[in-house]
Design an enzyme around this catalytic site. Structure first.
Site, short mmCIF file in Angstrom:
data_model
loop_
_atom_site.label_atom_id
_atom_site.label_comp_id
_atom_site.label_asym_id
_atom_site.label_seq_id
_atom_site.Cartn_x
_atom_site.Cartn_y
_atom_site.Cartn_z
N GLY A 220 0.84 -1.20 0.00
CA GLY A 220 0.00 0.00 0.00
C GLY A 220 0.87 1.24 0.00
O GLY A 220 2.03 1.22 -0.40
N ILE A 221 0.32 2.35 0.49
CA ILE A 221 1.03 3.63 0.46
C ILE A 221 1.55 3.96 1.86
O ILE A 221 0.96 3.55 2.85
CB ILE A 221 0.07 4.74 -0.06
CG1 ILE A 221 0.83 6.04 -0.32
CG2 ILE A 221 -1.11 4.96 0.87
CD1 ILE A 221 0.01 7.05 -1.13
N GLY A 222 2.68 4.66 1.93
CA GLY A 222 3.13 5.16 3.23
C GLY A 222 4.49 4.65 3.66
O GLY A 222 5.19 3.95 2.94
N GLU A 245 -1.66 -2.28 -6.82
CA GLU A 245 -2.49 -1.16 -7.28
C GLU A 245 -1.57 0.02 -7.56
O GLU A 245 -1.56 0.59 -8.64
CB GLU A 245 -3.46 -0.89 -6.14
CG GLU A 245 -4.09 0.43 -6.05
CD GLU A 245 -4.87 0.52 -4.73
OE1 GLU A 245 -5.67 -0.38 -4.43
OE2 GLU A 245 -4.68 1.50 -4.00
N GLY A 343 -8.02 0.11 -2.56
CA GLY A 343 -7.98 -1.31 -2.95
C GLY A 343 -7.74 -2.25 -1.79
O GLY A 343 -7.50 -3.43 -2.00
#
Length: 448
Positions: A220-222, A245, A343
């Protein structure tokens, strides 16, 4: 370039002002996704603020302020709706100037096809190639469907963006659009590096214990996904695949360290599959004309059935709060929208569909409150108004810096016990009392 394409380009090439003039009051206007920030069109539309009412602007995350929204602090001319909040979207929402559109990301394109009626769609693209095609660069998640569905399809050219190879639907032909405008050619926004906390480092170590050779990874993001990426790059893991994603800088590091080959993937062997990219110039340069990566619309990358065709999918995502019933909130703090479902749910489902797959919800056990005191992110019940991103029925693994717990097949008290075992030690006694009060604790429960 064929004469025909060249002629079409000349016919369809207009100024930003002419393009923005097609928008009428009450129209729905899609203005792009993620790093592909439509600028010339936005500025020209903002200049018409006083003559327009109730124009719905739609984005999938925006990294740069929208001139239209800045020009209309009363939110009468332009109403911004976003499929996923960035830090910017969050700030605007707090001023009452942005609204979130809830969805499960893989269903987005179908939702557009079934229920959206965009009047105008504008996308920022590469210059036209010799065959008359423009490339969507780093963002192709829902852009193709908006352009196909819109009554008017407009492209804004940016000469500085990478040409991202597909996949599918990574570009559009001059014959399929109505207008082309030239943008200011601003380089793509670069994400600043986020600093990993001690808790992130602890979580990442547990994630590394779970990872195996030949795994297909989604980060994911971060800060946490970045630190996991960096640890993978420095590990001796072999033949990892990528089906994700978001493509971020950490994938470039892993690829260049020789960790990623994609040869064990069930589909798209050898390709790093993604639907949008956001990061630094290093990432954008890596992607330019590079067949190692393949961009697809999000109804492919995030379809849980497609994800599950790859072996050992490791989906690594963040959360804000997990309650003792194992409900996960990753998008809001109370009623305050912070990001979106994105997502996360798609990949938790997809990882479970995958042979040997693991869907990980990663969460630091504590956070600092405004008054400086520490509070637990593992809570008896979610804060009032918090949105459930991942229902307890679908939660697979929860990971904190104190360990990880697998939730499938566990009853309510077994889940509470497993979760309290990985909560911060300072909060465990209180959480046991809370669980008992809610009827999800057995006196014989043991804590590690």
């Amino acid at each position: 370039m064929g004469m025909n394409e060249q002629n079409l380009y000349q016919q369809k090439h207009v100024s930003a002002e002419v393009a923005a003039a097609v928008v009428k009051s009450g129209d729905t206007v899609f203005v792009g996704e993620f790093a592909q920030n439509v600028e010339a069109f936005d500025a020209a539309l903002a200049a018409r603020c006083s003559e327009l009412q109730d124009v719905n602007l739609i984005t999938t995350t925006r990294l740069k302020p929208l001139a239209c929204v800045e020009a209309d602090p009363a939110r009468e001319s332009f109403i911004w709706n976003d499929w996923h909040f960035s830090g910017l979207g969050r700030k605007y929402a707090e001023r009452g100037l942005a609204s979130y559109i809830p969805f499960s990301y893989h269903q987005g394109p179908k939702a557009v096809r079934l229920y959206e009626s965009p009047d105008v769609a504008v996308a920022q693209v590469t210059p036209m190639d010799a065959n008359g095609f423009f490339n969507f660069s780093t963002s192709c998640s829902m852009t193709p469907d908006y352009l196909r569905k819109a009554k008017k399809a407009i492209l804004e050219v940016n000469t500085t963006v990478p040409r991202c190879l597909g996949g599918r639907d990574e570009g559009i032909h001059i014959s399929e659009i109505d207008m082309v405008i030239e943008g200011p050619n601003t380089p793509l926004v670069q994400l600043p590096e986020t600093q990993a906390s001690e808790a992130d480092m602890g979580i990442a170590k547990h994630v590394m214990q779970l990872l195996e050779d030949g795994a297909t990874i989604q980060l994911g993001i971060g800060a946490l996904p970045n630190i996991v990426g960096s640890m993978i790059a420095h590990s001796d893991l072999k033949d990892l695949g990528v089906h994700t994603e978001m493509l971020a800088d950490s994938y470039v590091d892993m690829y260049e360290a020789g960790r990623i080959t994609g040869k064990n993937k069930g589909i798209d062997q050898g390709k790093m599959v993604y639907t949008f990219a956001m990061g630094s110039q290093k990432l954008y340069d890596f992607l330019d004309n590079n067949p190692a990566a393949a961009i697809y619309p999000v109804d492919y990358t995030n379809d849980p059935c497609v994800i599950g065709r790859n072996p050992k999918v490791f989906a690594i995502n963040n959360a804000i709060e997990v309650d003792l019933f194992t409900q996960v909130s990753s998008e809001s703090s109370g009623t305050r929208q912070i990001s979106g479902t994105g997502g996360q749910l798609d990949f938790i489902l997809g990882a479970f569909n995958s042979e040997g797959g693991k869907g990980l919800i990663c969460i630091g056990s504590t956070y600092k409150q405004k008054d400086g005191t520490m509070a637990s992110r593992i809570v008896p019940t979610l804060s009032p108004g918090s949105i459930v991103t991942c229902p307890r029925s679908l939660v697979h693994y929860v990971v904190t810096e104190f360990g990880y717990a697998q939730m499938k097949g566990k009853s309510t008290w077994q889940r509470a016990e497993a979760l309290i075992n990985i909560a911060h030690p300072d909060f465990r006694d209180q959480l046991i009392k809370d669980a008992a009060a809610m009827g999800i604790w057995r006196r014989s429960n043991k804590l590690a």
